[in-house]
Scaffold this motif. Sequence first.
Motif, PDB file in Angstrom:
ATOM      1  N   ALA A 124       0.826  -1.207   0.000  1.00  0.00           N
ATOM      2  CA  ALA A 124       0.000   0.000   0.000  1.00  0.00           C
ATOM      3  C   ALA A 124       0.860   1.256   0.000  1.00  0.00           C
ATOM      4  O   ALA A 124       0.562   2.236  -0.675  1.00  0.00           O
ATOM      5  CB  ALA A 124      -0.942  -0.003   1.219  1.00  0.00           C
ATOM      6  N   GLN A 125       1.978   1.195   0.793  1.00  0.00           N
ATOM      7  CA  GLN A 125       2.884   2.349   0.813  1.00  0.00           C
ATOM      8  C   GLN A 125       3.484   2.597  -0.566  1.00  0.00           C
ATOM      9  O   GLN A 125       3.569   3.728  -1.031  1.00  0.00           O
ATOM     10  CB  GLN A 125       3.985   2.124   1.837  1.00  0.00           C
ATOM     11  CG  GLN A 125       3.481   2.161   3.287  1.00  0.00           C
ATOM     12  CD  GLN A 125       4.588   1.845   4.283  1.00  0.00           C
ATOM     13  OE1 GLN A 125       5.693   1.496   3.880  1.00  0.00           O
ATOM     14  NE2 GLN A 125       4.277   1.980   5.575  1.00  0.00           N
ATOM     15  N   HIS A 126       3.945   1.482  -1.199  1.00  0.00           N
ATOM     16  CA  HIS A 126       4.484   1.635  -2.553  1.00  0.00           C
ATOM     17  C   HIS A 126       3.418   2.170  -3.509  1.00  0.00           C
ATOM     18  O   HIS A 126       3.701   3.007  -4.364  1.00  0.00           O
ATOM     19  CB  HIS A 126       5.012   0.296  -3.059  1.00  0.00           C
ATOM     20  CG  HIS A 126       6.286  -0.133  -2.362  1.00  0.00           C
ATOM     21  ND1 HIS A 126       7.419   0.632  -2.346  1.00  0.00           N
ATOM     22  CD2 HIS A 126       6.576  -1.259  -1.652  1.00  0.00           C
ATOM     23  CE1 HIS A 126       8.381   0.026  -1.664  1.00  0.00           C
ATOM     24  NE2 HIS A 126       7.887  -1.141  -1.215  1.00  0.00           N
ATOM     25  N   ALA A 127       2.178   1.637  -3.349  1.00  0.00           N
ATOM     26  CA  ALA A 127       1.093   2.118  -4.224  1.00  0.00           C
ATOM     27  C   ALA A 127       0.827   3.593  -3.985  1.00  0.00           C
ATOM     28  O   ALA A 127       0.629   4.361  -4.921  1.00  0.00           O
ATOM     29  CB  ALA A 127      -0.172   1.292  -3.986  1.00  0.00           C
ATOM     30  N   ASP A 128       0.818   3.980  -2.670  1.00  0.00           N
ATOM     31  CA  ASP A 128       0.603   5.399  -2.384  1.00  0.00           C
ATOM     32  C   ASP A 128       1.723   6.265  -2.957  1.00  0.00           C
ATOM     33  O   ASP A 128       1.490   7.333  -3.510  1.00  0.00           O
ATOM     34  CB  ASP A 128       0.514   5.602  -0.866  1.00  0.00           C
ATOM     35  CG  ASP A 128      -0.745   4.962  -0.286  1.00  0.00           C
ATOM     36  OD1 ASP A 128      -1.671   4.704  -1.073  1.00  0.00           O
ATOM     37  OD2 ASP A 128      -0.778   4.718   0.928  1.00  0.00           O
ATOM     38  N   ALA A 129       2.967   5.775  -2.800  1.00  0.00           N
ATOM     39  CA  ALA A 129       4.090   6.526  -3.374  1.00  0.00           C
ATOM     40  C   ALA A 129       3.977   6.634  -4.888  1.00  0.00           C
ATOM     41  O   ALA A 129       4.223   7.681  -5.486  1.00  0.00           O
ATOM     42  CB  ALA A 129       5.417   5.863  -2.986  1.00  0.00           C
ATOM     43  N   GLY A 130       3.589   5.513  -5.528  1.00  0.00           N
ATOM     44  CA  GLY A 130       3.404   5.542  -6.981  1.00  0.00           C
ATOM     45  C   GLY A 130       2.295   6.482  -7.385  1.00  0.00           C
ATOM     46  O   GLY A 130       2.415   7.246  -8.336  1.00  0.00           O
ATOM     47  N   THR A 131       1.185   6.417  -6.608  1.00  0.00           N
ATOM     48  CA  THR A 131       0.064   7.321  -6.916  1.00  0.00           C
ATOM     49  C   THR A 131       0.481   8.778  -6.753  1.00  0.00           C
ATOM     50  O   THR A 131       0.137   9.639  -7.560  1.00  0.00           O
ATOM     51  CB  THR A 131      -1.119   7.004  -6.000  1.00  0.00           C
ATOM     52  OG1 THR A 131      -1.484   5.637  -6.162  1.00  0.00           O
ATOM     53  CG2 THR A 131      -2.318   7.898  -6.326  1.00  0.00           C
ATOM     54  N   LEU A 133       3.548   9.970  -7.016  1.00  0.00           N
ATOM     55  CA  LEU A 133       4.456  10.311  -8.107  1.00  0.00           C
ATOM     56  C   LEU A 133       3.696  10.575  -9.397  1.00  0.00           C
ATOM     57  O   LEU A 133       3.959  11.540 -10.119  1.00  0.00           O
ATOM     58  CB  LEU A 133       5.464   9.176  -8.313  1.00  0.00           C
ATOM     59  CG  LEU A 133       6.477   9.378  -9.450  1.00  0.00           C
ATOM     60  CD1 LEU A 133       7.284  10.639  -9.213  1.00  0.00           C
ATOM     61  CD2 LEU A 133       7.383   8.156  -9.587  1.00  0.00           C
ATOM     62  N   VAL A 134       2.709   9.678  -9.676  1.00  0.00           N
ATOM     63  CA  VAL A 134       1.902   9.866 -10.880  1.00  0.00           C
ATOM     64  C   VAL A 134       1.143  11.184 -10.808  1.00  0.00           C
ATOM     65  O   VAL A 134       1.031  11.932 -11.781  1.00  0.00           O
ATOM     66  CB  VAL A 134       0.939   8.686 -11.080  1.00  0.00           C
ATOM     67  CG1 VAL A 134      -0.057   8.983 -12.204  1.00  0.00           C
ATOM     68  CG2 VAL A 134       1.719   7.426 -11.409  1.00  0.00           C
ATOM     69  N   GLY A 135       0.626  11.467  -9.593  1.00  0.00           N
ATOM     70  CA  GLY A 135      -0.103  12.726  -9.428  1.00  0.00           C
ATOM     71  C   GLY A 135       0.782  13.935  -9.661  1.00  0.00           C
ATOM     72  O   GLY A 135       0.385  14.910 -10.293  1.00  0.00           O
ATOM     73  N   ARG A 136       2.029  13.849  -9.130  1.00  0.00           N
ATOM     74  CA  ARG A 136       2.953  14.960  -9.340  1.00  0.00           C
ATOM     75  C   ARG A 136       3.300  15.122 -10.813  1.00  0.00           C
ATOM     76  O   ARG A 136       3.400  16.237 -11.327  1.00  0.00           O
ATOM     77  CB  ARG A 136       4.222  14.728  -8.525  1.00  0.00           C
ATOM     78  CG  ARG A 136       4.005  14.887  -7.019  1.00  0.00           C
ATOM     79  CD  ARG A 136       5.293  14.635  -6.267  1.00  0.00           C
ATOM     80  NE  ARG A 136       5.092  14.792  -4.825  1.00  0.00           N
ATOM     81  CZ  ARG A 136       6.030  14.567  -3.911  1.00  0.00           C
ATOM     82  NH1 ARG A 136       7.235  14.174  -4.308  1.00  0.00           N
ATOM     83  NH2 ARG A 136       5.773  14.736  -2.639  1.00  0.00           N
ATOM     84  N   ILE A 137       3.541  13.981 -11.472  1.00  0.00           N
ATOM     85  CA  ILE A 137       3.861  14.043 -12.906  1.00  0.00           C
ATOM     86  C   ILE A 137       2.705  14.656 -13.686  1.00  0.00           C
ATOM     87  O   ILE A 137       2.894  15.522 -14.546  1.00  0.00           O
ATOM     88  CB  ILE A 137       4.206  12.641 -13.431  1.00  0.00           C
ATOM     89  CG1 ILE A 137       5.516  12.144 -12.798  1.00  0.00           C
ATOM     90  CG2 ILE A 137       4.335  12.647 -14.948  1.00  0.00           C
ATOM     91  CD1 ILE A 137       5.861  10.719 -13.138  1.00  0.00           C
ATOM     92  N   LEU A 138       1.480  14.194 -13.379  1.00  0.00           N
ATOM     93  CA  LEU A 138       0.308  14.739 -14.079  1.00  0.00           C
ATOM     94  C   LEU A 138       0.135  16.223 -13.777  1.00  0.00           C
ATOM     95  O   LEU A 138      -0.207  17.021 -14.654  1.00  0.00           O
ATOM     96  CB  LEU A 138      -0.941  13.965 -13.664  1.00  0.00           C
ATOM     97  CG  LEU A 138      -1.005  12.507 -14.134  1.00  0.00           C
ATOM     98  CD1 LEU A 138      -2.257  11.830 -13.596  1.00  0.00           C
ATOM     99  CD2 LEU A 138      -0.974  12.418 -15.658  1.00  0.00           C
ATOM    100  N   GLN A 139       0.369  16.586 -12.480  1.00  0.00           N
ATOM    101  CA  GLN A 139       0.249  17.992 -12.117  1.00  0.00           C
ATOM    102  C   GLN A 139       1.281  18.840 -12.844  1.00  0.00           C
ATOM    103  O   GLN A 139       0.982  19.935 -13.338  1.00  0.00           O
ATOM    104  CB  GLN A 139       0.422  18.143 -10.607  1.00  0.00           C
ATOM    105  CG  GLN A 139       0.208  19.581 -10.107  1.00  0.00           C
ATOM    106  CD  GLN A 139       0.342  19.678  -8.604  1.00  0.00           C
ATOM    107  OE1 GLN A 139       0.664  18.681  -7.956  1.00  0.00           O
ATOM    108  NE2 GLN A 139       0.091  20.846  -8.056  1.00  0.00           N
ATOM    109  N   GLN A 140       2.531  18.320 -12.914  1.00  0.00           N
ATOM    110  CA  GLN A 140       3.576  19.042 -13.632  1.00  0.00           C
ATOM    111  C   GLN A 140       3.240  19.166 -15.110  1.00  0.00           C
ATOM    112  O   GLN A 140       3.428  20.220 -15.729  1.00  0.00           O
ATOM    113  CB  GLN A 140       4.917  18.336 -13.441  1.00  0.00           C
ATOM    114  CG  GLN A 140       6.089  19.086 -14.079  1.00  0.00           C
ATOM    115  CD  GLN A 140       7.413  18.406 -13.823  1.00  0.00           C
ATOM    116  OE1 GLN A 140       7.440  17.321 -13.257  1.00  0.00           O
ATOM    117  NE2 GLN A 140       8.489  19.032 -14.235  1.00  0.00           N
TER     118      GLN A 140
END
Length: 341
Positions: A124-131, A133-140
């Motif tokens: 779950a932690q890895h999934a949260d970290a991935g989510t 990261l994906v959110g940051r990438i999408l936001q950027q």
Amino acid sequence: MASNSPAPEGIELQEEPTAGAWGEWNPTEDSARPPRGKHRVAKQRGGLARSSTVLGVGVIAAVGAGGIATAQDRPQVAISMPSLPDFGMGGGGGDGQRHAEAEGPAAGARASAKSTGIIAQQAAQHADAGTTLVGRILQQAESQESAAEAQIRAQAEREAQEAAAAEAKAEREAAQKEVEDTRLAAEKAAKEAKEAADAKAEQERTAKLAGSYSLPTSAYTLTSHYGDAGSMWSSGHHTGLDFAAPTGTPVKAVGAAKITSAGWSGAYGYRIVLELEDGTEIWYCHLSSMSVTSGSVAAGDTIGRVGATGNVTGPHLHLEVRKGGSTIDPLAWLESKGLSV
């Protein structure tokens, strides 16, 4: 007694050997040398033992005997497989397993659940970290896209403003040109109108002057002009205008005037002097006779006759025009009065 428990992933178990395949060999507790050190072999408790020590001892014994044999008469000893790490659940593989086995099935279930929970938590932690990261990438990416769109809009606005400014400038220049053309056309029209008016006024003035002034004689030929040089004139240049005509041709007053002098005048022969209203003097010289010697005369009145008296070479009228005591060109003066000489 063989175990039916499945083997861990990545480890393949060989099928149980049949009697007589490689010769007889049946290790027992008496024939197997006990292991040294701290390693212990756990007793089987209703299933496949997970101690790696038994596996190591069995392999070493088989190699030492020169091959692998199958057990025939005695019960077969099951080969235990190495246990998986417990992810921090009470020590290393063997000890942790022994603790779980010592505590019973319930403890094993708890350990398994705890291990599963930790793994799930880590996942779950890895999934949260991935989510994240994906959110940051999408936001950027969204921020960059917004910045690009804003830049495009700004560029479009600048181009629109520049186009509007250029159009406004063109309109201003066109309006200024139109105003300038109108001004130039008005100035040209005014100039032409003024020139026409001046020409008309000059014509009227000339006509009026022509009615007020008259030529000094008729049937003449101009022989000497004002300013001509020659030894015949005492001043070295001609001071009047000569109208050559037959002797006796009438001589007329050029304008309304009064006679200030009439008689002999040396080299000028017989001379009559008229004074106009503006003070201009007109000299008539080399006359053969004088009709009027005093009083006032009007333009066109006969005052004498052409002759050849004085210093002359032939009959002619010598006409001088004086203003302020100085001679001026008679031809220009007569033309200024509207007379065509």
